[in-house]
Structure formats: C-alpha cells, structure tokens
Design a protein around this motif. Structure first.
Motif: not given
Length: 127
Positions: A10-14, A60-70, A116-120
C-alpha cells in the motif's frame, strides 16, 4: 503448514487502514510500530482467528515497481470472497468505491474488480 498472513503493498498505511476497515469492513487485529512504519493486520469479522491481511508499505523500489505495473495492467493483487456479489457491489458503490469491472459471471463464479485507493485493484468473487 498453513497460510497465516498474506500481504498487499500500500502507498499509505493509514489511508489503507481506513479503507480496509471502514469501507470494506475488515477488523484491525494488530497495529504496532515497526521502525518508521507499522505492522498492521486485519481479519474478516467472520473469522477473526483466521488468515490476516498485512498492509505492507511499498517503500522498496521493487515493491513500488511491482505495484505500479500490476495497477497499470489492471491486474488484481488479491481476491476476497463474498456471499452475494451483487449486494456487495451495490454496498461498495454507495460508499464511493470505484469498480473497473462490474459483477461478471464466468462459468460457476461471478467476479468484480475495484480500486482500493491505495494503488491496487482488488477482485471479489462469489462461488
């Protein structure tokens, strides 16, 4: 061996905690400091001793890229089961949730996908 926790980035936990608890109806099980972030898990209100969903920061950059691509490819990161998909679809729409796929029957199941408003994108399924 059994699965006890699954996580989503998620981009923002809160913001994610608010969406997953207040909008989707999951129950917060753990919320403890973990360095600069938090260990936040939620459970289904019907199975509070069951599997937990961890809201994992995507720092983590890999997490950001993974989330962005999906997200760019409109691929859901996980799936939640519902008893009545049409009823859940209408409930979530009334709460302002944006769907990219309305309930669609495919074989013996019906699925729908929302943001989900959090990048997913999240898929719900009625079996």
């Amino acid at each position: 061996m059994k699965i006890i926790i699954t996580s989503i980035f998620v981009q923002d936990q809160e913001k994610a905690l608010k969406f997953y608890s207040e909008t989707l109806g999951f129950v917060k099980k753990h919320d403890v400091p973990a360095g600069e972030f938090r260990w936040i898990t939620l459970v289904s209100p019907e199975g509070q001793e069951g599997m937990e969903l961890l809201l994992e920061p995507n720092q983590h950059p890999a997490a950001k890229e993974y989330q962005k691509k999906l997200y760019e490819d409109r691929i859901p990161v996980t799936m939640f089961g519902v008893e009545n998909i049409q009823k859940e679809y209408e409930r979530l729409q009334n709460l302002g949730v944006k769907f990219i796929m309305k309930p669609t029957k495919t074989g013996d199941i019906t699925i729908a996908v929302f943001d989900d408003t959090c990048g997913n994108y999240i898929q719900i399924i009625q079996q």
